[in-house]
Design an enzyme around this catalytic site. Structure first.
Site, short mmCIF file in Angstrom:
data_model
loop_
_atom_site.label_atom_id
_atom_site.label_comp_id
_atom_site.label_asym_id
_atom_site.label_seq_id
_atom_site.Cartn_x
_atom_site.Cartn_y
_atom_site.Cartn_z
N GLU B 49 0.71 -1.29 0.11
CA GLU B 49 0.23 -0.29 -0.02
C GLU B 49 0.69 1.17 0.01
O GLU B 49 0.66 1.98 -0.69
CB GLU B 49 -0.61 0.08 1.77
CG GLU B 49 -2.11 -1.01 1.04
CD GLU B 49 -1.64 -2.25 1.42
OE1 GLU B 49 -0.32 -2.74 2.26
OE2 GLU B 49 -2.85 -3.20 1.87
N PHE B 111 -11.54 -7.16 13.37
CA PHE B 111 -10.83 -7.61 13.05
C PHE B 111 -10.53 -6.39 11.48
O PHE B 111 -11.35 -5.73 11.46
CB PHE B 111 -11.17 -8.80 11.63
CG PHE B 111 -9.97 -9.18 10.66
CD1 PHE B 111 -8.59 -9.95 11.51
CD2 PHE B 111 -9.91 -9.20 9.47
CE1 PHE B 111 -7.42 -10.31 10.80
CE2 PHE B 111 -9.17 -9.63 8.55
CZ PHE B 111 -7.86 -10.26 8.89
N GLN B 112 -8.93 -6.29 11.45
CA GLN B 112 -8.71 -5.00 10.64
C GLN B 112 -9.66 -3.87 10.74
O GLN B 112 -9.70 -3.11 10.34
CB GLN B 112 -8.42 -5.19 9.04
CG GLN B 112 -7.81 -6.28 8.70
CD GLN B 112 -7.91 -6.59 7.42
OE1 GLN B 112 -8.49 -6.76 6.67
NE2 GLN B 112 -6.32 -7.04 7.22
N LYS B 161 -17.47 -0.12 5.49
CA LYS B 161 -17.89 -1.50 4.49
C LYS B 161 -19.68 -1.31 4.73
O LYS B 161 -20.12 -1.57 3.44
CB LYS B 161 -17.58 -2.71 5.25
CG LYS B 161 -17.75 -3.81 4.24
CD LYS B 161 -17.43 -5.51 4.71
CE LYS B 161 -17.39 -6.09 3.27
NZ LYS B 161 -16.43 -7.73 3.13
N MET B 483 24.40 8.35 3.17
CA MET B 483 24.17 10.29 3.59
C MET B 483 24.84 9.82 5.89
O MET B 483 25.55 11.09 6.29
CB MET B 483 23.13 10.35 3.57
CG MET B 483 23.10 12.10 4.33
SD MET B 483 23.89 12.99 3.33
CE MET B 483 23.14 13.89 1.95
#
Lengths: 175, 582
Positions: B49, B111-112, B161, B483
């Site tokens: 993502e 969940f999630q 949802k 760096m």
């Protein structure tokens, strides 16, 4: 209580979920301290007014105001000059009040125009509405009797009607 | 007729003229992926993502249109946090759509389930949890409006949802309805006429003026007007990391990049100036060095669309809140009026020759490698630059290779440079380059990466292969976190702690090939040009060139963190003549 460098911001916001979290989060993110905060809907149910007292110098205050303006739901911000606004706060306190001092406490409450809202065997609960300074004085005097619990609401304020309050420009808002 | 929230979402995106989105499906966003099958919107399926977010940014950088990323709830949303913060810091217009658990499950640790709106509140310009399907069209319109107007930035919509599954009656809000729904959002685009006049007067009176261009010039598409001002007054220009390309590098007035790794001429011109005309710049610490000693004699004209930038770091003498293009247009007019009315510009000739002197005395330089020595990264960049097809877009990650890219490339046109400036996100380059290529399919896109950066997001090259988005990647591979190594060498007594990335592992050529790309390894200077030519000739797939470069090379000039710009460290070969910078 020492005299802090108080600035009162009256912030008109859209009355939507999460707005208070956004305002509070901004203060936390930018490292500013909120001295007191009061929030409730206004005469227009679409809008809420958040009265925030901050304790900062002029320069960070300008940044606070500008950063607050960037929040999409902030509609207007006014900085209220304490000398040109009316401020009110509510205090309730439970104080130890044995029989020997109860009379003194009731007398003190009368002088301050406070109310006795609950009476116990050896305690009284008092409430006082008024200017924050008056509440400071009252709190100071109660301390001598032994404060069991005390809660203040934080101040709310509106500009005085006689002279126009100093209002920070509404133009040039947001980005 | 009733449609589902998901159908309304896709329809609203179509109404907003979204032609492509970058995303990854999952549990809660599933309903939105179904109507997508019938939509003309192209969906690029990423591998992570974070990649979707950076692709949306790269797309927005080069096209000026908002990039769109769509992912599910929970871990997908948290994976989007880095690109959102990146876009917020660099003012990139972006709309992120995240799935959320059903309204009844929010806050139950389902969940999630995670507080996406809470997590992203301080790294988005705005975000919104949409609680009813009927609210979706307005939320989408608001999101695109907010993301693209004023100071651009990322906006996130969190869609439960059941909100996607339930039905609503379609209504597309009018402009008036959108405006009425945002009573507190009125970005000021027009500068104050009195301030503009004041600024014009200061600009004519200044003897040592510098135009200090920031990313806002590009966001406002103001490059043309800015050039008019520079040429009208014949005054030097510096282009910050976010403004590279806003003014042609070949222009005799351009001093290049200021700041921590800026050119000595650009850094010193700011320091010695008597008037900085800051356009869409925010006085970042990487530009100012120690603020107390930054440009001590300069008055400041500060043009920025974000009022909060005015006076945040340095108090301006003339603050102008407005869109850079509108303000610079008015500035040109005001300057012409004053000049036509007989006003004379102060003599900037001596200043220009002083500045040119610095530029001639202190060009960017590095020591060429002797035969048999390791390849120099700067040499690779010079070769890439000299062989690049016209209008090539350069995208970089973060670190030494980013600074060398900015220093050694010649940016002639706006929107040919994409990088992560504010947040400094390692791993930005590959996905951002893919997004840029999607936005400008006819242009060559070169991603310059470090070996550290590349390993953070390289898997998006699979996305490039499978979605047929061929980019070119040049890895300046020194086997080190270059760096950090440089700082440890210079400021931690050469005590190298956890910067060795391990030499031969991974094999970048094999890795590239396994992802469907062409892999080329380059070890010596003679191999550089042929490899670049080969890479430029391949257009049907992505190419990864693994340049094995010298491990100890450092970026110069350098203003150490927290130091004054006056104490700029020059490359060793120029140190003996530093007195000339006075």
């Amino acid at each position: 209580m020492s005299k802090p460098r108080h600035h009162i911001l009256s912030v008109l916001v859209q009355n939507k979920a999460g707005v208070l979290a956004r305002v509070a989060g901004l203060f936390a993110r930018r490292g500013y301290n909120i001295f007191s905060l009061a929030v409730a809907p206004t005469e227009d149910p679409e809008l809420s007014r958040i009265t925030i007292v901050v304790d900062v110098e002029e320069t960070p205050l300008e940044q606070i105001v500008k950063q607050l303006f960037k929040l999409i739901e902030v509609v207007r911000i006014s900085e209220l000059d304490p000398s040109r606004s009316v401020e009110r706060e509510l205090l309730i306190a439970t104080v130890r009040a044995g029989a020997e001092v109860r009379g003194q406490l009731v007398e003190l409450a009368n002088i301050f125009d406070a109310k006795v809202v609950a009476v116990g065997v050896d305690a009284l609960t008092l409430s006082l509405e008024g200017s924050p300074d008056k509440l400071d004085d009252f709190e100071e005097l109660l301390r001598g009797y032994g404060i069991v619990e005390l809660q203040r609401t934080g101040r709310i304020a509106l500009p005085k009607l006689d002279r126009e309050a100093r209002v920070r420009a509404v133009k040039g808002k947001a980005s | 007729m009733k449609i589902t929230g998901a159908e309304a979402l896709i329809k609203a995106l179509e109404m907003e003229k979204v032609d492509v989105m970058f995303g990854y499906p999952g549990g809660c966003i599933l309903p939105a992926y179904d109507p997508l099958l019938q939509s003309p919107i192209r969906h690029i399926l990423v591998r992570h993502e974070q990649g979707a977010g950076h692709m949306a940014e790269g797309y927005a950088h080069v096209t000026g249109r908002p990039g769109v990323a769509m992912v599910t709830s929970g871990p997908a949303a948290t994976n989007l946090v880095t690109p959102l913060c990146d876009a917020y810091m660099d003012s990139i217009p972006m709309v992120a759509i995240t799935g959320q658990v059903s309204t009844t499950a929010i806050g139950t640790d389902a969940f999630q389930d995670c507080d996406t709106v809470g997590i992203t509140r301080s790294i988005t310009k705005h975000n919104e949890l949409v609680m009813s399907p009927a609210d979706i069209p307005l939320a989408v319109r608001q999101a695109f409006h907010i993301a693209t107007t004023g100071r651009p930035g990322p906006v996130l919509l969190d869609l439960p949802k059941d909100v996607l599954q339930n039905t609503m009656t379609w209504h597309w809000p009018t402009d008036d309805e959108v405006a009425a729904s945002l009573p507190g959002y009125k970005p000021n685009t027009k500068g104050h006429p009195r301030m503009i006049k004041e600024a014009a007067k200061l600009m004519l009176a200044a003897e040592r003026p510098v135009l200090y261009l920031g990313g806002g010039v590009l966001k406002a598409r103001a490059a043309e007007q800015v050039k008019q001002i520079a040429e009208l007054l014949n005054i030097p220009v510096v282009t910050t990391l976010m403004a590279r390309g806003a003014f042609p590098d070949s222009h005799p007035l351009n001093l290049g990049m200021p700041g921590m790794h800026g050119t000595a001429a650009a850094v010193t011109a700011l320091q010695k100036s008597d008037l900085l005309i800051a356009l869409g710049a925010r006085f970042d610490d990487r530009v100012t060095g120690k603020v107390a000693t930054f440009a001590p004699e300069a008055k400041i004209i500060h043009v920025d669309i974000d009022p909060a930038e005015q006076g945040k770091v340095r108090k301006p003498d003339v603050p102008i809140v407005g869109d850079c293009r509108e303000v610079t247009k008015e500035l040109v007019k005001a300057l012409r009026e004053l000049l036509d009315g007989g006003e004379k510009q102060a003599d900037v000739g001596p200043w220009r020759s002083r500045v040119s002197g610095w530029r001639e005395q202190f060009p960017l330089t590095y020591e060429q490698s002797e035969p048999g020595e390791a390849l120099k990264p700067q040499y690779c960049l010079e070769m890439l630059r000299d062989n690049a097809p016209e209008d090539t877009i350069l995208v970089s990650g973060v670190g030494q290779h980013q600074m060398w890219s900015s220093q050694y490339w010649k940016f002639e046109k706006p929107y040919t440079w994409v990088n992560s400036g504010g947040l400094g996100t390692m791993g930005f380059s590959v996905p951002a380059a893919i997004g840029a290529k999607v936005g400008c399919p006819d242009k060559t896109v070169w991603a310059i990466d470090g070996d550290g950066c590349f390993q953070m997001t390289a898997q998006e090259l699979i996305t490039a292969t499978l979605s047929n988005v061929p980019i070119k990647v040049g890895i300046l591979n020194n086997s080190y976190l270059g760096m950090v190594r440089q700082w440890q060498e210079m400021f931690y007594g050469e005590r190298y702690s956890e910067v060795d990335l391990g030499g031969g592992v991974p094999d970048f050529v094999k890795w590239a090939e396994s992802m469907g790309c062409v892999g080329i390894r380059v070890d010596s200077p003679e191999e550089v040009e042929p490899a670049i030519e080969k890479a430029n000739s391949i257009n049907d797939r992505s190419v990864v060139v693994d340049f094995r470069v010298a491990e100890g090379e450092k970026v110069f000039p350098m203003v150490p963190a927290g130091a004054s710009n006056d104490d700029i460290l020059l490359p060793p070969s120029q140190t003996p003549k530093r007195e000339f910078l006075r």
